[in-house]
Design a protein around this motif. Structure first.
Motif, PDB file in Angstrom:
ATOM      1  N   ASP A  50      14.028  37.796  50.642  1.00  0.00           N
ATOM      2  CA  ASP A  50      13.805  39.104  50.016  1.00  0.00           C
ATOM      3  C   ASP A  50      12.509  39.736  50.498  1.00  0.00           C
ATOM      4  N   MET A  51      11.470  38.921  50.637  1.00  0.00           N
ATOM      5  CA  MET A  51      10.199  39.425  51.161  1.00  0.00           C
ATOM      6  C   MET A  51      10.384  39.899  52.602  1.00  0.00           C
ATOM      7  N   LEU A  52      11.154  39.160  53.355  1.00  0.00           N
ATOM      8  CA  LEU A  52      11.418  39.530  54.742  1.00  0.00           C
ATOM      9  C   LEU A  52      12.143  40.874  54.817  1.00  0.00           C
ATOM     10  N   LEU A  53      13.075  41.098  53.920  1.00  0.00           N
ATOM     11  CA  LEU A  53      13.809  42.362  53.889  1.00  0.00           C
ATOM     12  C   LEU A  53      12.888  43.518  53.509  1.00  0.00           C
ATOM     13  N   LEU A  54      11.970  43.259  52.607  1.00  0.00           N
ATOM     14  CA  LEU A  54      11.005  44.294  52.217  1.00  0.00           C
ATOM     15  C   LEU A  54      10.114  44.662  53.406  1.00  0.00           C
ATOM     16  N   ILE A  55       9.666  43.662  54.135  1.00  0.00           N
ATOM     17  CA  ILE A  55       8.836  43.900  55.316  1.00  0.00           C
ATOM     18  C   ILE A  55       9.636  44.640  56.391  1.00  0.00           C
TER      19      ILE A  55
ATOM     20  N   ILE B  92      17.703  49.476  51.604  1.00  0.00           N
ATOM     21  CA  ILE B  92      16.919  49.648  52.840  1.00  0.00           C
ATOM     22  C   ILE B  92      17.212  50.994  53.500  1.00  0.00           C
ATOM     23  N   PRO B  93      18.473  51.341  53.786  1.00  0.00           N
ATOM     24  CA  PRO B  93      18.707  52.669  54.382  1.00  0.00           C
ATOM     25  C   PRO B  93      18.301  53.815  53.464  1.00  0.00           C
ATOM     26  N   LEU B  94      18.447  53.625  52.141  1.00  0.00           N
ATOM     27  CA  LEU B  94      18.027  54.670  51.208  1.00  0.00           C
ATOM     28  C   LEU B  94      16.512  54.878  51.293  1.00  0.00           C
ATOM     29  N   ALA B  95      15.754  53.775  51.283  1.00  0.00           N
ATOM     30  CA  ALA B  95      14.290  53.877  51.361  1.00  0.00           C
ATOM     31  C   ALA B  95      13.852  54.511  52.673  1.00  0.00           C
ATOM     32  N   VAL B  96      14.492  54.139  53.784  1.00  0.00           N
ATOM     33  CA  VAL B  96      14.139  54.697  55.096  1.00  0.00           C
ATOM     34  C   VAL B  96      14.421  56.195  55.124  1.00  0.00           C
TER      35      VAL B  96
ATOM     36  N   MET C 117       3.531  41.632  42.709  1.00  0.00           N
ATOM     37  CA  MET C 117       4.595  40.739  43.147  1.00  0.00           C
ATOM     38  C   MET C 117       4.985  39.706  42.095  1.00  0.00           C
ATOM     39  N   ASN C 118       4.066  39.396  41.177  1.00  0.00           N
ATOM     40  CA  ASN C 118       4.388  38.448  40.117  1.00  0.00           C
ATOM     41  C   ASN C 118       5.118  39.104  38.952  1.00  0.00           C
ATOM     42  N   ILE C 119       5.195  40.427  38.982  1.00  0.00           N
ATOM     43  CA  ILE C 119       5.839  41.171  37.887  1.00  0.00           C
ATOM     44  C   ILE C 119       7.190  41.729  38.333  1.00  0.00           C
ATOM     45  N   LEU C 120       7.240  42.253  39.578  1.00  0.00           N
ATOM     46  CA  LEU C 120       8.446  42.914  40.071  1.00  0.00           C
ATOM     47  C   LEU C 120       9.058  42.144  41.235  1.00  0.00           C
ATOM     48  N   SER C 121      10.363  42.085  41.268  1.00  0.00           N
ATOM     49  CA  SER C 121      11.050  41.479  42.408  1.00  0.00           C
ATOM     50  C   SER C 121      11.010  42.459  43.588  1.00  0.00           C
ATOM     51  N   PRO C 122      11.190  41.973  44.824  1.00  0.00           N
ATOM     52  CA  PRO C 122      11.169  42.877  45.978  1.00  0.00           C
ATOM     53  C   PRO C 122      12.188  44.011  45.869  1.00  0.00           C
ATOM     54  N   ALA C 123      13.387  43.730  45.363  1.00  0.00           N
ATOM     55  CA  ALA C 123      14.414  44.766  45.260  1.00  0.00           C
ATOM     56  C   ALA C 123      14.020  45.852  44.263  1.00  0.00           C
ATOM     57  N   VAL C 124      13.501  45.434  43.109  1.00  0.00           N
ATOM     58  CA  VAL C 124      13.079  46.409  42.093  1.00  0.00           C
ATOM     59  C   VAL C 124      11.909  47.232  42.607  1.00  0.00           C
ATOM     60  N   TYR C 125      10.966  46.575  43.294  1.00  0.00           N
ATOM     61  CA  TYR C 125       9.811  47.308  43.811  1.00  0.00           C
ATOM     62  C   TYR C 125      10.233  48.317  44.877  1.00  0.00           C
TER      63      TYR C 125
ATOM     64  N   GLU D 224      20.112  45.066  59.604  1.00  0.00           N
ATOM     65  CA  GLU D 224      21.029  44.499  58.618  1.00  0.00           C
ATOM     66  C   GLU D 224      22.024  43.532  59.269  1.00  0.00           C
ATOM     67  N   LEU D 225      22.422  43.802  60.506  1.00  0.00           N
ATOM     68  CA  LEU D 225      23.273  42.849  61.222  1.00  0.00           C
ATOM     69  C   LEU D 225      22.536  41.537  61.468  1.00  0.00           C
ATOM     70  N   LEU D 226      21.245  41.638  61.717  1.00  0.00           N
ATOM     71  CA  LEU D 226      20.437  40.450  62.004  1.00  0.00           C
ATOM     72  C   LEU D 226      20.151  39.652  60.741  1.00  0.00           C
ATOM     73  N   LEU D 227      19.748  40.337  59.670  1.00  0.00           N
ATOM     74  CA  LEU D 227      19.273  39.654  58.466  1.00  0.00           C
ATOM     75  C   LEU D 227      20.360  39.414  57.424  1.00  0.00           C
ATOM     76  N   LYS D 228      21.482  40.134  57.524  1.00  0.00           N
ATOM     77  CA  LYS D 228      22.603  39.989  56.587  1.00  0.00           C
ATOM     78  C   LYS D 228      22.125  40.018  55.130  1.00  0.00           C
ATOM     79  N   PRO D 229      21.612  41.153  54.681  1.00  0.00           N
ATOM     80  CA  PRO D 229      21.058  41.241  53.325  1.00  0.00           C
ATOM     81  C   PRO D 229      22.149  41.239  52.259  1.00  0.00           C
TER      82      PRO D 229
END
Length: 531
Positions: A350-355, A431-435, A493-501, A418-423
Motif C-alpha cells: 500500500d505504501m508502494l502504491l502511494l509512492i 490512483i488514476p483519480l488522484a493523478v 500514517m499511524n492514524i490513516l491508512s494509505p488508501a484513506v489518505y 497498475e499492470l506492474l503493481l497489480k493494485p
C-alpha cells in the motif's frame, strides 16, 4: 551604441529580478527584496547540491596529489550545466528576437547586434556554470589552501570555461537556425535536435555516478587515462592549479575556437534572420471552410501556438516525453523494476502504491503550459480580445491544452504502473483519480499565477516561457505540494491508512481546484479582458 544595446540585453535577461511584469514597473521595497531573496534561495539550493559533489571529490583527489583531476571533472559538470541552461535559449535569443528587424533597420552593423545577442547567451551560461564552480572553488580553497597565483588561475579558468559554454550553445543554435531556414517544419527539427542533446546529457549523467566512484577509488589510473585521451581536460586541470604553460595553452585554444565560431556566425547571421526559406509557397485554392465551435477553434489556436514554438514545447511540455518513456520502461523492464521496488519496500504494498501515485504526479508537474500561456499572447493580445469571444472561453482553451497533453501520457504511465503493481480495486480506482485531479490542479494553478503576473512586453518568447516568476512558482510549487502531502502522511500514517489518505488528499486538491477554476472563470476572465 554598443553599450546601450548591451545594457538593454542585460536588463531584459535579468528583468525577473527587478521588474513587475504585471504592472510593467520596477519593483521597489519589499517586493524587490522578496524577489531577490526568492531567486537567491533557489540558486542556493542548487549550489548546495554541487557543494556536496565537490565535498565527495576534493579531499581524496587533493590528498592523492591529482588536484588537476578534481578541476577537470568538476569543470565538465560546470560546462554541462552551463550548456544545458543556455543552449535552449540560443536559437530564440540569437535568431528569433522580436526586435531583430527593428535593429537591422537602424545604422547598426549586424556584427554588433550579434555580439550583443551573444552576450545574453553568455550571461545565462555563466550564471548556470557558476552554480557549479563557486562551490567547487570554495571547497578547493578550504582543502588545498593554495597561494594567490593558484587562486587567480582557478578563477580565470572558470571564466574561460564559460566562453567554452558559449561556443557549445552558439554552435547548436547556428545549426538549428541553418536547418530551420531550409525546412518547412522548423519547430519539429528544433525539438528533435534538442531532444537528442537532452538524451545524450542524461545518458552521460546516468554514467556519472559510477565514473566518480571509480575516479575516487583509482585517481592515478583515471588521471593517466585523461592525460592520454583527453589532453585539453588535463591542461585545463593543470591551469586551474596554477601551471602557467597549461593556462596559456588552454586559454589560447578556447579563444581561438571562439574566434572561428564568431566569424562563421557573423558571416551568416544577417542572411539567416532575414530569410525564410522554409516557408512553403502556397497557391490559393478555393475550398470549403470547416465550421468549428468557438471552443474548438480557440483550442486549435492554442495547439498551433504550442506546436509552432520549440521553446514552448521543450520547456513546458517535456513531461509528455518523460511520462511516455517511463511507461515504456516499466513494461520493458518490469521484472527488474519490481525486484528493486520489493527490495526497497518489503511487505508494504500500500505504501508502494502511494509512492507510485506521487511519482506519476511529480512527472506530470513537469508540464506547465498554462503558466506562460497568457504572457505568450504578448503584444498580439488585442487580436484575441477583438474576437467575438469571452475571456472565459479563451482561458478555458488554454486550460484544455494542458489537460489534453498531460492526461494522455499520464494515463499511459498510470496503466503501466497498475499492470506492474497489480493494485487492489480500491487503489486501482484511486490512483488514476488522484493523478487526474492533480493535473487539473496544476493546470488551474498555472493559469491563475500567469493571470496574476503576466508579462506582455517581451521581445523574446524565452522570457515568459523560462524566465518568468509565474513559471518558476508553478514548477517548484507542484513539487512542493507533493512533498507537503508526503510530509503530512508521515505525520498521520499511524492514524490513516494509505488508501484513506490518498482519498482525502484527492478531495482536498479537488476542492482547491474548484476554487481556482471559479476564480479563473469569473475574476480571471475579467482580468484577461482588460489586460
Amino acid at each position: 551604441m554598443t553599450r546601450i544595446l548591451f545594457k538593454k540585453q542585460m536588463m531584459e535577461l535579468f528583468s525577473f529580478f527587478w521588474l513587475d511584469k504585471k504592472k510593467n514597473k520596477k519593483r521597489t521595497g519589499i517586493s524587490l527584496v522578496f524577489s531577490i531573496l526568492l531567486y537567491l534561495a533557489l540558486f542556493g539550493v542548487m549550489a548546495l547540491v554541487f557543494y556536496i559533489l565537490a565535498d565527495m571529490l576534493c579531499e581524496p583527489l587533493v590528498m592523492a596529489e591529482v588536484g588537476w583531476l578534481y578541476f577537470a571533472m568538476t569543470g565538465l559538470v560546470g560546462v554541462a550545466l552551463g550548456a544545458f541552461g543556455s543552449i535552449f535559449n540560443t536559437y530564440a535569443g540569437l535568431y528569433l528576437a522580436k526586435d531583430n528587424s527593428f535593429l537591422l533597420a537602424m545604422p547598426i552593423p549586424p556584427s554588433r547586434i550579434l555580439t550583443v545577442r551573444l552576450s545574453g547567451v553568455y550571461a545565462m551560461g555563466l550564471l548556470y556554470e557558476l552554480l557549479v564552480m563557486i562551490p567547487v572553488l570554495i571547497k578547493y580553497f578550504m582543502i588545498a589552501k593554495p597561494g594567490v597565483l593558484t587562486i587567480v588561475s582557478a578563477i580565470w579558468v572558470t571564466f574561460v570555461l564559460s566562453v567554452f559554454v558559449l561556443i557549445l550553445s552558439a554552435v547548436l543554435g547556428w545549426v538549428v537556425a541553418l536547418i530551420s531556414a531550409k525546412t518547412k517544419h522548423k519547430s519539429l527539427i528544433t525539438v528533435a535536435l534538442s531532444l537528442v542533446f537532452i538524451c545524450g546529457y542524461y545518458y552521460l549523467y546516468g554514467m556519472a555516478a559510477g565514473m566518480l566512484q571509480d575516479i575516487v577509488m583509482n585517481p592515478q589510473d583515471a588521471g593517466n587515462f585523461l592525460k592520454g585521451s583527453f589532453s585539453p581536460l588535463y591542461h585545463m586541470g593543470l591551469a586551474a592549479e596554477g601551471n602557467m604553460m597549461s593556462l596559456l595553452f588552454f586559454t589560447v585554444v578556447v579563444f581561438v575556437m571562439f574566434g572561428i565560431v564568431y566569424l562563421i556566425l557573423a558571416k551568416s547571421y544577417t542572411k539567416i534572420i532575414t530569410t525564410n526559406k522554409g516557408e512553403a509557397k502556397v497557391q490559393y485554392k478555393e475550398q470549403r471552410a470547416e465550421v468549428r465551435s468557438v471552443g474548438n477553434a480557440l483550442l486549435g489556436k492554442e495547439f498551433r501556438r504550442f506546436l509552432g514554438s520549440p521553446n514552448y514545447m521543450l520547456n513546458c511540455g517535456l513531461g509528455i516525453l518523460i511520462m511516455i518513456v517511463a511507461a515504456a520502461a516499466l513494461l520493458i523492464k518490469a521484472d527488474a523494476v519490481m525486484s528493486v521496488l520489493l527490495l526497497m519496500f518489503p511487505g508494504s504494498k500500500d505504501m508502494l502504491l502511494l509512492i507510485a501515485a506521487a511519482a506519476i504526479c511529480l512527472l506530470a508537474s513537469m508540464n506547465d503550459m498554462t503558466a506562460p500561456s497568457v504572457s505568450l499572447e504578448g503584444k498580439n493580445l488585442w487580436i484575441v480580445q477583438a474576437f467575438p469571444v469571452s475571456g472565459r472561453q479563451v482561458l478555458m482553451a488554454k486550460l484544455k491544452l494542458q489537460l489534453i497533453l498531460t492526461l494522455t501520457p499520464a494515463a499511459l504511465l498510470t496503466a503501466s504502473v497498475e499492470l506492474l503493481l497489480k493494485p487492489s480495486p480500491t487503489f486501482a480506482f484511486l490512483i488514476p483519480l488522484a493523478v487526474a485531479v492533480f493535473i487539473l490542479f496544476m493546470a488551474a494553478f498555472g493559469l491563475f499565477m500567469n493571470l496574476k503576473m503576466p508579462n506582455l512586453t517581451w521581445t523574446s518568447e524565452i522570457v515568459p516561457i523560462k524566465q518568468s516568476v509565474s513559471v518558476m512558482i508553478v514548477l517548484f510549487g507542484g513539487w512542493a505540494v507533493i512533498v507537503a502531502f508526503g510530509g503530512a502522511y508521515y505525520l498521520l500514517m499511524n492514524i490513516l491508512s494509505p488508501a484513506v489518505y490518498l482519498l482525502l488528499s484527492t478531495l482536498l486538491l479537488l476542492a482547491v481546484s474548484a476554487v481556482l477554476l471559479g476564480w479563473i472563470r469569473n475574476k480571471g476572465a475579467r482580468i484577461f479582458e482588460t489586460l
